[in-house]
Write a protein that holds these residues in place. Structure first.
Motif, mmCIF file in Angstrom:
data_model
loop_
_atom_site.group_PDB
_atom_site.id
_atom_site.type_symbol
_atom_site.label_atom_id
_atom_site.label_comp_id
_atom_site.label_asym_id
_atom_site.label_seq_id
_atom_site.Cartn_x
_atom_site.Cartn_y
_atom_site.Cartn_z
ATOM 1 N N LYS A 81 0.896 -1.324 0.075
ATOM 2 C CA LYS A 81 0.143 0.025 -0.082
ATOM 3 C C LYS A 81 0.750 1.216 -0.028
ATOM 4 O O LYS A 81 0.715 2.278 -0.694
ATOM 5 C CB LYS A 81 -0.970 -0.004 1.217
ATOM 6 N N LYS A 82 1.952 1.241 0.969
ATOM 7 C CA LYS A 82 2.836 2.416 1.062
ATOM 8 C C LYS A 82 3.498 2.587 -0.392
ATOM 9 O O LYS A 82 3.578 3.881 -0.978
ATOM 10 C CB LYS A 82 3.455 2.437 1.984
ATOM 11 N N ILE A 83 4.178 1.754 -0.796
ATOM 12 C CA ILE A 83 5.035 1.908 -2.120
ATOM 13 C C ILE A 83 3.743 2.124 -3.266
ATOM 14 O O ILE A 83 4.336 2.900 -4.150
ATOM 15 C CB ILE A 83 5.900 0.626 -2.390
ATOM 16 N N GLY A 84 2.657 1.714 -3.274
ATOM 17 C CA GLY A 84 1.783 1.638 -4.264
ATOM 18 C C GLY A 84 1.479 3.251 -4.408
ATOM 19 O O GLY A 84 1.357 3.801 -5.609
ATOM 20 N N GLN A 157 2.664 -12.105 5.310
ATOM 21 C CA GLN A 157 3.749 -12.501 6.247
ATOM 22 C C GLN A 157 4.861 -13.022 5.759
ATOM 23 O O GLN A 157 4.868 -14.021 5.035
ATOM 24 C CB GLN A 157 2.927 -12.976 7.259
ATOM 25 N N ASP A 158 5.915 -12.560 6.401
ATOM 26 C CA ASP A 158 7.237 -13.421 6.161
ATOM 27 C C ASP A 158 7.524 -13.751 4.836
ATOM 28 O O ASP A 158 7.884 -14.785 4.457
ATOM 29 C CB ASP A 158 7.282 -14.661 7.012
ATOM 30 N N THR A 159 7.676 -12.668 3.713
ATOM 31 C CA THR A 159 7.922 -12.680 2.412
ATOM 32 C C THR A 159 8.610 -11.570 1.963
ATOM 33 O O THR A 159 8.700 -10.592 2.585
ATOM 34 C CB THR A 159 6.612 -12.971 1.631
ATOM 35 N N VAL A 185 10.613 -6.295 -1.243
ATOM 36 C CA VAL A 185 10.673 -6.097 0.211
ATOM 37 C C VAL A 185 11.655 -5.480 0.842
ATOM 38 O O VAL A 185 12.041 -4.485 1.101
ATOM 39 C CB VAL A 185 9.610 -6.755 0.928
ATOM 40 N N ALA A 186 12.862 -6.306 0.599
ATOM 41 C CA ALA A 186 14.011 -5.998 1.186
ATOM 42 C C ALA A 186 14.788 -4.579 0.568
ATOM 43 O O ALA A 186 15.303 -3.634 1.230
ATOM 44 C CB ALA A 186 15.092 -7.101 0.928
#
Length: 211
Positions: A81-84, A157-159, A185-186
């Protein structure tokens, strides 16, 4: 003859009786020992259950910190949502500049503000997608009047990689196309970006003289 039989019985009877008694005692003692072993095993098992119950009770008695639990879940939750939202703001700015035939402002202050905003959008585009100078011109929106919307609001989660989907809609509300990407994500990047335009979208592309 009878007296002799009685004598023999007296001679051997007592040892036989004593032997039987001893045998019975051995059997009784063996059975008793077996019961004791079983009882000791039961006691040991009961003690293990009691110890396990005490540990469980200690864990249950510990106060549940809902705030801490929520923070842990949030730290493991990934959302695009944020990066979008950030890339949508970038694309809106780039399309409004590169996909329009409007004249540049004559007022110097407005002119400077426009190009400052453009440079910020280009820098953000590079930060979010590794875009080069030539990439900025190739805007997702072919018309600045289109609406670009993030459709992937599902959390993971956790991806490390999250698939994301954007939709594009014309001013008249027709589907203009879709944008597929992977949220790294990283590195906080959108990668593997692919564009798919509908016929309505291609027909509604802004005519900016080949820009």
């Amino acid at each position: 003859m009878q007296s002799r039989a009685v004598g023999v019985l007296k001679a051997y009877g007592i040892p036989i009786v004593l032997g039987l008694i001893a045998l019975i005692m051995v059997v009784l003692i063996w059975q008793q020992n077996k019961k004791i072993d079983t009882l000791e095993s039961d006691i040991a098992g009961t003690q293990e259950l009691i110890q396990g119950a005490e540990v469980t009770k200690e864990n249950v008695d510990e106060p549940f910190d809902s705030k801490e639990h929520e923070e842990i879940l949030q730290s493991r939750t990934v959302s695009a949502k944020k990066i979008g939202g950030e890339i949508i703001a970038v694309e809106d700015m780039l399309a409004s500049f590169y996909k329009t035939n409007e004249d540049l402002p004559e007022d110097q202050a407005a002119y400077d503000e426009l190009f400052n905003n453009l440079e910020k959008a280009k820098a953000e585009n590079t930060r979010l997608t590794n875009a080069t100078e030539s990439d900025h011109i190739q805007t997702w929106k072919l018309n600045p009047e289109w609406t670009l919307k993030l459709e992937s609001i599902v959390t993971y989660q956790d991806t490390d990689n999250v698939p994301v989907l954007f939709s594009m809609t014309t001013k008249s509300g027709k589907s203009a196309g879709l944008i597929y990407a992977i949220y790294d994500v990283a590195n906080y990047k959108l990668t593997n970006i692919s564009r798919h335009y509908t016929t309505d979208g291609l027909d509604d592309e802004a005519d900016v003289g080949g820009a």
